[in-house]
Design a protein around this motif. Structure first.
Motif, PDB file in Angstrom:
ATOM      1  N   TYR A 123       0.845  -1.170   0.007  1.00  0.00           N
ATOM      2  CA  TYR A 123       0.200   0.090   0.032  1.00  0.00           C
ATOM      3  C   TYR A 123       0.866   1.227   0.172  1.00  0.00           C
ATOM      4  O   TYR A 123       2.143   1.140   0.686  1.00  0.00           O
ATOM      5  CB  TYR A 123      -0.913   0.239   1.166  1.00  0.00           C
ATOM      6  N   ARG A 128       3.934   6.500   6.398  1.00  0.00           N
ATOM      7  CA  ARG A 128       3.292   5.287   7.200  1.00  0.00           C
ATOM      8  C   ARG A 128       3.756   5.809   8.767  1.00  0.00           C
ATOM      9  O   ARG A 128       4.922   5.433   9.003  1.00  0.00           O
ATOM     10  CB  ARG A 128       3.750   4.053   6.684  1.00  0.00           C
ATOM     11  N   SER A 186       1.424   4.878  12.608  1.00  0.00           N
ATOM     12  CA  SER A 186       0.201   4.671  13.064  1.00  0.00           C
ATOM     13  C   SER A 186      -0.467   5.824  13.568  1.00  0.00           C
ATOM     14  O   SER A 186      -0.112   6.633  14.192  1.00  0.00           O
ATOM     15  CB  SER A 186       0.305   3.531  14.021  1.00  0.00           C
ATOM     16  N   GLY A 187      -1.642   6.267  13.127  1.00  0.00           N
ATOM     17  CA  GLY A 187      -2.600   7.275  13.649  1.00  0.00           C
ATOM     18  C   GLY A 187      -2.376   8.308  13.000  1.00  0.00           C
ATOM     19  O   GLY A 187      -2.712   9.341  13.215  1.00  0.00           O
ATOM     20  N   TYR A 188      -1.718   8.026  11.722  1.00  0.00           N
ATOM     21  CA  TYR A 188      -1.284   9.422  11.030  1.00  0.00           C
ATOM     22  C   TYR A 188      -1.729   8.950   9.394  1.00  0.00           C
ATOM     23  O   TYR A 188      -1.264   8.081   9.097  1.00  0.00           O
ATOM     24  CB  TYR A 188       0.002   9.543  11.155  1.00  0.00           C
ATOM     25  N   GLY A 189      -1.755  10.022   8.787  1.00  0.00           N
ATOM     26  CA  GLY A 189      -1.795  10.026   7.222  1.00  0.00           C
ATOM     27  C   GLY A 189      -3.461   8.810   6.875  1.00  0.00           C
ATOM     28  O   GLY A 189      -4.019   8.670   7.795  1.00  0.00           O
ATOM     29  N   ARG A 190      -2.981   8.516   5.738  1.00  0.00           N
ATOM     30  CA  ARG A 190      -4.286   7.341   5.249  1.00  0.00           C
ATOM     31  C   ARG A 190      -3.735   6.723   4.058  1.00  0.00           C
ATOM     32  O   ARG A 190      -2.877   6.978   3.598  1.00  0.00           O
ATOM     33  CB  ARG A 190      -5.441   8.155   4.891  1.00  0.00           C
ATOM     34  N   ILE A 191      -4.419   5.807   3.728  1.00  0.00           N
ATOM     35  CA  ILE A 191      -4.146   4.982   2.381  1.00  0.00           C
ATOM     36  C   ILE A 191      -4.313   5.888   1.198  1.00  0.00           C
ATOM     37  O   ILE A 191      -5.248   6.218   1.032  1.00  0.00           O
ATOM     38  CB  ILE A 191      -4.957   3.797   2.295  1.00  0.00           C
ATOM     39  N   GLY A 192      -3.250   6.059   0.378  1.00  0.00           N
ATOM     40  CA  GLY A 192      -3.240   6.714  -0.884  1.00  0.00           C
ATOM     41  C   GLY A 192      -3.103   6.007  -2.041  1.00  0.00           C
ATOM     42  O   GLY A 192      -3.097   6.673  -3.358  1.00  0.00           O
ATOM     43  N   GLY A 193      -3.057   4.534  -1.989  1.00  0.00           N
ATOM     44  CA  GLY A 193      -3.208   3.979  -3.244  1.00  0.00           C
ATOM     45  C   GLY A 193      -2.684   2.334  -2.873  1.00  0.00           C
ATOM     46  O   GLY A 193      -2.137   2.309  -1.642  1.00  0.00           O
ATOM     47  N   LEU A 194      -2.334   1.721  -3.824  1.00  0.00           N
ATOM     48  CA  LEU A 194      -1.812   0.384  -3.608  1.00  0.00           C
ATOM     49  C   LEU A 194      -1.060  -0.076  -4.751  1.00  0.00           C
ATOM     50  O   LEU A 194      -1.392   0.398  -5.804  1.00  0.00           O
ATOM     51  CB  LEU A 194      -3.078  -0.573  -3.386  1.00  0.00           C
ATOM     52  N   GLU A 232      -3.495   7.583  -6.163  1.00  0.00           N
ATOM     53  CA  GLU A 232      -4.654   8.497  -5.857  1.00  0.00           C
ATOM     54  C   GLU A 232      -4.146   9.967  -6.283  1.00  0.00           C
ATOM     55  O   GLU A 232      -2.858  10.124  -5.824  1.00  0.00           O
ATOM     56  CB  GLU A 232      -4.900   8.439  -4.404  1.00  0.00           C
ATOM     57  N   HIS A 266       1.196   4.941   1.408  1.00  0.00           N
ATOM     58  CA  HIS A 266       0.452   5.881   2.484  1.00  0.00           C
ATOM     59  C   HIS A 266       0.696   7.120   2.188  1.00  0.00           C
ATOM     60  O   HIS A 266       2.013   7.610   1.988  1.00  0.00           O
ATOM     61  CB  HIS A 266       1.263   5.319   3.899  1.00  0.00           C
TER      62      HIS A 266
END
Lengths: 247, 529
Positions: free
Chosen positions: A188, A194, A196-204, A226, A190
């Protein structure tokens, strides 16, 4: 004195070249016209297009009409294929695939008004698929397993109707599929990083393996990135190839 | 473009069926009588001198131990049904011309079995297993194949005309299912004119034949020249022609089925005639209560009349309901639905009907980018599964991944539930999860306590474990929670129950999930894959 006789000759040559170029232009114009005529508005192209990173791995750079394509693994792959096909004006139908998120396909450029959905196809989804093969260019059907005799009938039906049957299921679920596409998520992306608790998934990223009858196995890596309102499938490491812009 | 056709001919079928119906106590010599004259007889009777067209008394005087049975097309069809089933097990697509004669498109099946001879052997052995003698002929055209089947020959590709040239002109009437009315007179006339073979008939100019003889003669002339007689119709079949009936109560008796078949046949022909069409190929489909299907395609030389249609429905259902009892193909429950579907229609008037798009939702509010063939197929599926089964997606608005596309019944107005153009400020960011799910999940922290979202939009503790479908997965990475409003339907007394939030988690087996917290519970909304 010497230029006298030369001038008419060069003129003749020039006019001859002009004639040739005129002829070529006429031929080219006629060819264009012919192509426009045969394609027609909304007519399906000779080969159903696929996303750019996969096109290079397929013979004729697309899905041949009348063939059976088996797609397994990550759901982004059928969504991307559906988007690429419907974006060119071909029609598509989904049989028994309520889990496939059409929003992903729409972001990848799918024209939703060329798609029909049969979420609950009843006891015999292959029967529904075979009916749909009559009038729809690409029929996606979710299949767990199928008997070889049944598969043969459906394959023949697809070939006769020059429609493409795309079987979504576990690997090897369709005996005798022309093309097998297997996609597996390899990682993935990020955004922005990357933690934890921060950001988001931006693609894979996906590993795509392509095989099938008479096809040497080959593989590639694709990325579903994305980009604000643009999502594209691109070969990893290469600049993102734009598939289509949503809206 | 030449396709190969294989014909399977069971000689003297009415006599064979009569013998089978009479049981073992009848002798070898069997004759079937229709209107007082012999219409078919067995090989033993023929050896004794019995011929078609003889009176009963004359036949019995030639062959004293002759068993005589009345003509019964229903019996013929019923006993042919196991043969059709056996052949269908070898080649799925078969067409029955009449009981005793069926044709198969042989090119693909031949390739599959490795040759036409191999295919013929497969079919003959399948028919033999039913205890029936069959002969197989292969040729380019249907008529030639039927003639070739009588001698059991394979006509090589492209030599149909040569094969036909030596045949007597009377062969034009030898197969009743391929000859129209008045063919007898034509053959008689040709004979008197000195045209004795099909080759001589074929040598005539088509224009002369068409201008001097009846319309049927022109058809016969095409047959004799081995020209494609009746090609499979490529013209689209207008929708809404099929007749479908839901049987209530479900049918398990033959007489009830026959009665219903007659009614449906009438209904089908009203529809056909209102579309100025005639049907030459018909698929009859019966569906039981448990969804088992039984379908056969019938083909005939002349357009089907209501009576002929009713007969075919009755033959098929009789065969299915009675003879195959106890076998794997036997109906598992009473018939719940009957469907008559024209497969091939003739008359150019059909085009008008197709242009009008009868019965298809088109234009108006339900306009979509689906073309005519697609709409036809979708309408057929609606006929099979019900109207609401076929849906079309329309872009919609919303905050969750499943709300971005609404499904609207095909034919209804394309109006999304929520406006797609609105801002949707708390919408979760792209990309969407490609696989949508709706399963329960639980989140736990390191101490094993459940993790919830507080009224201020934060986790009560850092999530470590996701429990979904009775499995525990360790969380490698998480993000969120992102609240997206207040649940109006929640109990106003419990503030935390009204919080709605989404979060992304990456599991140890490297799957990324989108979880949704609503009503105090976690749900798996989708998988990023």
């Amino acid at each position: 004195m010497m230029t006298g006789p030369q001038c008419p000759e060069t003129e003749a040559q020039a006019s001859g070249r002009e004639e040739v170029s005129d002829k070529q232009m006429t031929v080219a114009a006629l060819r264009r016209k012919l192509a426009g005529l045969s394609a027609g508005p909304g007519a399906a192209p000779a080969v159903l297009p696929v996303p750019e990173p996969i096109a290079g791995l397929l013979p004729r750079r697309g899905l041949a009409p009348g063939s059976v394509v088996e797609v397994s693994g990550a759901a982004s792959m059928p969504a991307a294929l559906l988007a690429a096909v419907s974006a060119t004006g071909a029609t598509a139908a989904l049989v028994g695939l309520p889990q496939l998120n059409l929003a992903v396909a729409a972001d990848l450029g799918a024209q939703l008004d060329r798609i029909a959905v049969v979420d609950e196809p009843g006891v015999d989804r292959l029967e529904v698929a075979s009916v749909l093969l009559d009038g729809i260019d690409l029929v996606l059907v979710a299949v767990d397993s199928v008997t070889p005799s049944r598969a043969r009938v459906l394959t023949g039906r697809a070939r006769r109707q020059s429609s493409t049957l795309m079987v979504v299921g576990p690997p090897g679920c369709w005996p005798g599929a022309t093309v097998r596409i297997e996609a597996e998520v390899s990682g993935y992306r990020h955004v922005p990083a990357r933690r934890s608790g921060y950001g988001r998934i931006g693609g894979l990223e996906m590993d795509v393996r392509i095989g099938g009858a008479g096809l040497a196995p080959r593989s590639t890596r694709c990325a579903l990135t994305e980009n604000d309102r643009l999502v594209a499938v691109a070969a990893a490491g290469q600049p993102a190839v734009r598939l289509a812009v949503a809206n | 473009m030449t396709g190969r056709v294989l014909a399977l001919w069971c000689p003297d079928w009415p006599a064979v069926a009569a013998a089978a119906a009479l049981g073992p106590d009848c002798g070898d010599a069997v004759a079937v009588l229709g209107s007082g004259r012999v219409t078919a007889c067995s090989a033993a009777a023929r050896r004794a001198g019995v011929r078609r067209g003889m009176r009963k008394r004359q036949a019995q005087s030639l062959c004293p131990d002759l068993t005589v049975a009345p003509d019964d097309p229903g019996r013929d069809g019923r006993f042919f049904e196991p043969v059709v089933a056996a052949v269908s097990a070898v080649v799925p697509m078969t067409e029955v011309l009449r009981p005793g004669l069926m044709v198969i498109a042989a090119d693909r099946a031949g390739r599959y079995f490795g040759g036409e001879e191999e295919l013929a052997e497969e079919i003959v052995s399948a028919v033999d297993a039913c205890g029936v003698a069959g002969r197989v002929g292969t040729a380019d055209e249907l008529f030639t194949a039927v003639l070739a089947a009588r001698t059991g020959t394979v006509v090589p590709p492209g030599t149909d005309a040569d094969f036909l040239a030596g045949r007597p002109v009377a062969d034009l009437v030898v197969e009743p299912s391929l000859s129209g009315p008045g063919r007898d007179e034509l053959v008689n006339l040709l004979w008197r004119l000195g045209v004795r073979t099909l080759g001589a008939f074929a040598a005539l100019d088509p224009a002369d034949v068409a201008s001097r003889f009846s319309a049927d003669a022109a058809v016969a002339h095409r047959l004799a020249r081995a020209e494609p007689g009746r090609r499979p119709s490529r013209a689209p079949i207008p929708p809404g022609l099929e007749v479908e009936h839901d049987c209530d109560p479900p049918i398990d008796r033959i007489d009830a089925a026959a009665f219903l078949g007659r009614r449906l046949a009438e209904e089908l022909h009203v529809r056909l005639s209102s579309a100025s069409l005639a049907c030459t190929r018909l698929t009859v489909q019966a569906i039981t209560e448990r969804g088992q299907r039984h379908s056969r395609t019938w083909r005939c030389a002349e357009p089907l009349t209501p009576e002929a249609t009713a007969d075919r429905v009755r033959w098929q259902l009789e065969g299915w309901l009675t003879l195959s009892a106890g076998t794997a193909d036997a109906p598992d429950s009473p018939i719940a639905r009957l469907l008559l579907e024209p497969v091939e229609v003739i008359d150019p008037g059909a085009l008008q009907y197709a242009l009008a798009g009868e019965g298809l939702p088109r234009g108006g509010p339900g306009r979509t980018g689906l073309g005519d063939p697609a709409r036809r197929a979708l309408t057929r599926v609606q006929g099979l599964l019900g109207e609401r089964a076929v849906q079309v997606p329309v872009a919609s608005g919303g905050r969750g991944p499943a709300e971005q596309v609404d499904l609207v019944t095909f034919g209804d107005e394309l109006r999304p539930e929520r406006p797609a153009g609105a801002a949707w400020p708390d919408r979760i960011a792209r990309p969407w999860p490609a696989r949508l799910l709706a399963g329960h999940a639980e989140l736990f922290d390191a101490a094993g306590d459940p993790v919830r979202v507080t009224g201020r939009g934060a986790f009560t503790a850092e999530p470590v474990i996701v429990r979904s479908t009775r499995h525990d997965y360790r969380i490698d990475w998480w993000a969120g929670p992102w609240p997206f409003g207040i649940d109006d339907g929640a109990d106003p007394g419990v503030r935390s129950a009204a919080v709605m939030a989404r979060t992304q988690v990456l599991l140890e087996d490297s799957r990324a999930l989108l979880l949704c917290f609503r009503g105090g519970r976690w749900q798996v909304e989708g998988i990023y894959e």
